[in-house]
Design an enzyme around this catalytic site. Sequence first.
Site, PDB file in Angstrom:
ATOM      1  N   CYS A 122       0.824  -1.289   0.009  1.00 43.09           N
ATOM      2  CA  CYS A 122       0.089   0.311   0.017  1.00 43.09           C
ATOM      3  C   CYS A 122       0.557   1.681   0.072  1.00 43.09           C
ATOM      4  O   CYS A 122       0.316   2.568  -0.031  1.00 43.09           O
ATOM      5  CB  CYS A 122      -1.335   0.027   0.641  1.00 43.09           C
ATOM      6  SG  CYS A 122      -1.520  -1.356   1.090  1.00 43.09           S
ATOM      7  N   HIS A 263      -2.987   7.166   2.527  1.00 36.47           N
ATOM      8  CA  HIS A 263      -4.003   6.299   1.645  1.00 36.47           C
ATOM      9  C   HIS A 263      -5.090   5.440   2.716  1.00 36.47           C
ATOM     10  O   HIS A 263      -5.623   5.715   3.488  1.00 36.47           O
ATOM     11  CB  HIS A 263      -2.904   4.880   2.584  1.00 36.47           C
ATOM     12  CG  HIS A 263      -3.055   3.578   2.095  1.00 36.47           C
ATOM     13  ND1 HIS A 263      -3.661   3.260   0.836  1.00 36.47           N
ATOM     14  CD2 HIS A 263      -2.827   2.252   2.670  1.00 36.47           C
ATOM     15  CE1 HIS A 263      -3.869   1.677   0.656  1.00 36.47           C
ATOM     16  NE2 HIS A 263      -3.683   1.147   1.744  1.00 36.47           N
ATOM     17  N   ASN A 293     -10.023  -0.499  -0.950  1.00 32.10           N
ATOM     18  CA  ASN A 293      -8.627  -0.201  -0.274  1.00 32.10           C
ATOM     19  C   ASN A 293      -7.941  -0.848  -1.943  1.00 32.10           C
ATOM     20  O   ASN A 293      -8.239  -1.900  -1.608  1.00 32.10           O
ATOM     21  CB  ASN A 293      -8.255  -1.126   0.728  1.00 32.10           C
ATOM     22  CG  ASN A 293      -6.405  -0.462   1.234  1.00 32.10           C
ATOM     23  OD1 ASN A 293      -5.900  -0.283   0.053  1.00 32.10           O
ATOM     24  ND2 ASN A 293      -5.945  -1.014   1.906  1.00 32.10           N
TER      25      ASN A 293
HETATM   26  N1  COA Z   1     -18.650  -8.258   8.763  1.00 26.69           N
HETATM   27  C1  COA Z   1     -18.881  -9.006  10.418  1.00 26.69           C
HETATM   28  N2  COA Z   1     -18.078  -9.145  11.109  1.00 26.69           N
HETATM   29  C2  COA Z   1     -16.496  -8.966  10.956  1.00 26.69           C
HETATM   30  C3  COA Z   1     -16.324  -9.090  10.012  1.00 26.69           C
HETATM   31  C4  COA Z   1     -16.914  -8.554   8.577  1.00 26.69           C
HETATM   32  N3  COA Z   1     -17.195  -8.516   7.118  1.00 26.69           N
HETATM   33  N4  COA Z   1     -15.369  -9.136   9.879  1.00 26.69           N
HETATM   34  C5  COA Z   1     -14.925  -9.207  11.048  1.00 26.69           C
HETATM   35  N5  COA Z   1     -15.892  -9.708  11.940  1.00 26.69           N
HETATM   36  C6  COA Z   1     -16.323  -9.696  13.213  1.00 26.69           C
HETATM   37  C7  COA Z   1     -14.623 -10.123  13.993  1.00 26.69           C
HETATM   38  O1  COA Z   1     -15.069 -11.444  13.498  1.00 26.69           O
HETATM   39  C8  COA Z   1     -14.545 -10.392  15.180  1.00 26.69           C
HETATM   40  O2  COA Z   1     -15.852 -11.633  15.946  1.00 26.69           O
HETATM   41  P1  COA Z   1     -15.818 -11.742  17.733  1.00 26.69           P
HETATM   42  O3  COA Z   1     -15.653 -10.922  18.700  1.00 26.69           O
HETATM   43  O4  COA Z   1     -16.797 -13.134  17.561  1.00 26.69           O
HETATM   44  O5  COA Z   1     -14.179 -12.398  17.634  1.00 26.69           O
HETATM   45  C9  COA Z   1     -15.450  -9.016  15.587  1.00 26.69           C
HETATM   46  O6  COA Z   1     -16.111  -8.311  14.233  1.00 26.69           O
HETATM   47  C10 COA Z   1     -14.408  -7.663  15.763  1.00 26.69           C
HETATM   48  O7  COA Z   1     -12.939  -8.120  15.030  1.00 26.69           O
HETATM   49  P2  COA Z   1     -11.728  -7.185  14.940  1.00 26.69           P
HETATM   50  O8  COA Z   1     -10.873  -8.243  13.935  1.00 26.69           O
HETATM   51  O9  COA Z   1     -11.576  -6.475  16.294  1.00 26.69           O
HETATM   52  O10 COA Z   1     -12.671  -6.479  14.242  1.00 26.69           O
HETATM   53  P3  COA Z   1     -11.538  -4.253  13.483  1.00 26.69           P
HETATM   54  O11 COA Z   1     -12.861  -3.533  14.391  1.00 26.69           O
HETATM   55  O12 COA Z   1     -11.029  -4.445  13.953  1.00 26.69           O
HETATM   56  O13 COA Z   1     -12.054  -4.041  12.059  1.00 26.69           O
HETATM   57  C11 COA Z   1     -10.624  -4.402  10.591  1.00 26.69           C
HETATM   58  C12 COA Z   1     -11.805  -5.001  11.101  1.00 26.69           C
HETATM   59  C13 COA Z   1      -9.684  -5.758   9.596  1.00 26.69           C
HETATM   60  C14 COA Z   1     -11.831  -3.644   9.656  1.00 26.69           C
HETATM   61  C15 COA Z   1      -9.987  -3.548  11.049  1.00 26.69           C
HETATM   62  O14 COA Z   1      -8.750  -3.997  11.997  1.00 26.69           O
HETATM   63  C16 COA Z   1      -9.016  -3.543  10.083  1.00 26.69           C
HETATM   64  O15 COA Z   1      -9.086  -2.657   9.198  1.00 26.69           O
HETATM   65  N6  COA Z   1      -7.701  -3.228  10.434  1.00 26.69           N
HETATM   66  C17 COA Z   1      -6.400  -2.569   8.916  1.00 26.69           C
HETATM   67  C18 COA Z   1      -6.934  -3.444   8.008  1.00 26.69           C
HETATM   68  C19 COA Z   1      -6.124  -2.725   7.080  1.00 26.69           C
HETATM   69  O16 COA Z   1      -6.234  -1.604   6.654  1.00 26.69           O
HETATM   70  N7  COA Z   1      -5.158  -3.174   5.566  1.00 26.69           N
HETATM   71  C20 COA Z   1      -4.549  -2.872   4.635  1.00 26.69           C
HETATM   72  C21 COA Z   1      -3.074  -1.989   5.496  1.00 26.69           C
HETATM   73  S1  COA Z   1      -2.370  -1.120   3.730  1.00 26.69           S
END
Ligand code: COA
Length: 338
Positions: A122, A263, A293
């Site tokens: 990214c 980004h 993204n």
């Molecule tokens: N829909 C519904 N629930 C979802 C889900 C979805 N698409 N994806 C994950 N969940 C659930 C998880 O399973 C978890 O459930 P649990 O509590 O029963 O285990 C819950 O939601 C919380 O998950 P968590 O991973 O803690 O959520 P989060 O707030 O961290 O959001 C992301 C997840 C991936 C959106 C977030 O971590 C993120 O954006 N990370 C960075 C990703 C990124 O930008 N990557 C590229 C970098 S360049």
Amino acid sequence: MSLSLKPRNPVRAKISAVGSFVPPRLLTNADLEKMVTTNDQWITERTGIRERHIVDQGTATSDLAAEAARNCLAHRNIPADTLDAILVATVTPDMFFPATACLVQTKIGAAGAWGFDLSAACSGFIYTLQVGAKLIESGAHKRVMVIGADVMSSILDYTDRSTCILFGDGAGAVLLEAAEPDEIGLVDFIHEIDGSGASALYMPGGGSLHPSTPETIAAKMHFVHQEGGAVFKVAVRKMAELSEALLTRNGLTAADIDLFIPHQANKRIILATAERLGMPEEKIVINIGQYGNTTGGTIPLAMDTALSEGRLKKGMTILLASFGGGYTVGATLLRWEF
Ligand code: COA
């Protein structure tokens, strides 16, 4: 305070045109609700993404990149055969080789240009921007096309709700040329890589470590794997840290920045980074709702969004920031010159 830097090089590089392209097909949150256990509210609240564009089968990264480059050339009203080099930031090249840059070169008819691909996930676009700028600043080249392009849908597991909702396909391109004597253009940058984060965001299969086999396919090693929470925290901390350091070493504060173009990984990452920098929301370009993204494509796509909304104007001081797999981090300071 404003940018009034003495040129460090007799030649400075500037962005002289922007172009972008996304495939027409939409993948909305409602569509994803039918594919994995998720819902529009969760995706919108946790990421800010409402929809993303994805390619039809047979359309590759070079197709999106070539279209973005053509749009960029059309805005500058110059033919492709005046380009000296084409640099493509991508993690989803059409194939390992030849480089996507070669395929773009022939698709747009840039006879005489050389080029290559750069892999920094990214952060690929802003890393490639600096490489292109050095080709201009050295005097070696007059026109360098820098493209960020990815077909993320080609490496996503559409049964994994934690990754497939985040990404989209798209491309953006900028033309780099020498700045006029009264122009500033690209000012400064800070980049950092940290390979200790390699396994937090990666695609393990298909390379020399795990060449493609029926076993790597069965183990889903050809898809994006991510520890979302870990990536989130490092992304906010490092983007803010490098941006702050870049502003400080140029005698600037967030108040001197007219537009922050980060980004687009997650709206919450963008807002948390901006908060740390003391950057008000009205100075931030956010278009993740429409595109998700797009990895290499996000920053030039966001530039194009800002241009089309009339928010990006000549003379503005701009801060770019990125974070990605690697880990890779970058911040870039520039003055907008058209
Ligand atoms: N829909 C519904 N629930 C979802 C889900 C979805 N698409 N994806 C994950 N969940 C659930 C998880 O399973 C978890 O459930 P649990 O509590 O029963 O285990 C819950 O939601 C919380 O998950 P968590 O991973 O803690 O959520 P989060 O707030 O961290 O959001 C992301 C997840 C991936 C959106 C977030 O971590 C993120 O954006 N990370 C960075 C990703 C990124 O930008 N990557 C590229 C970098 S360049």
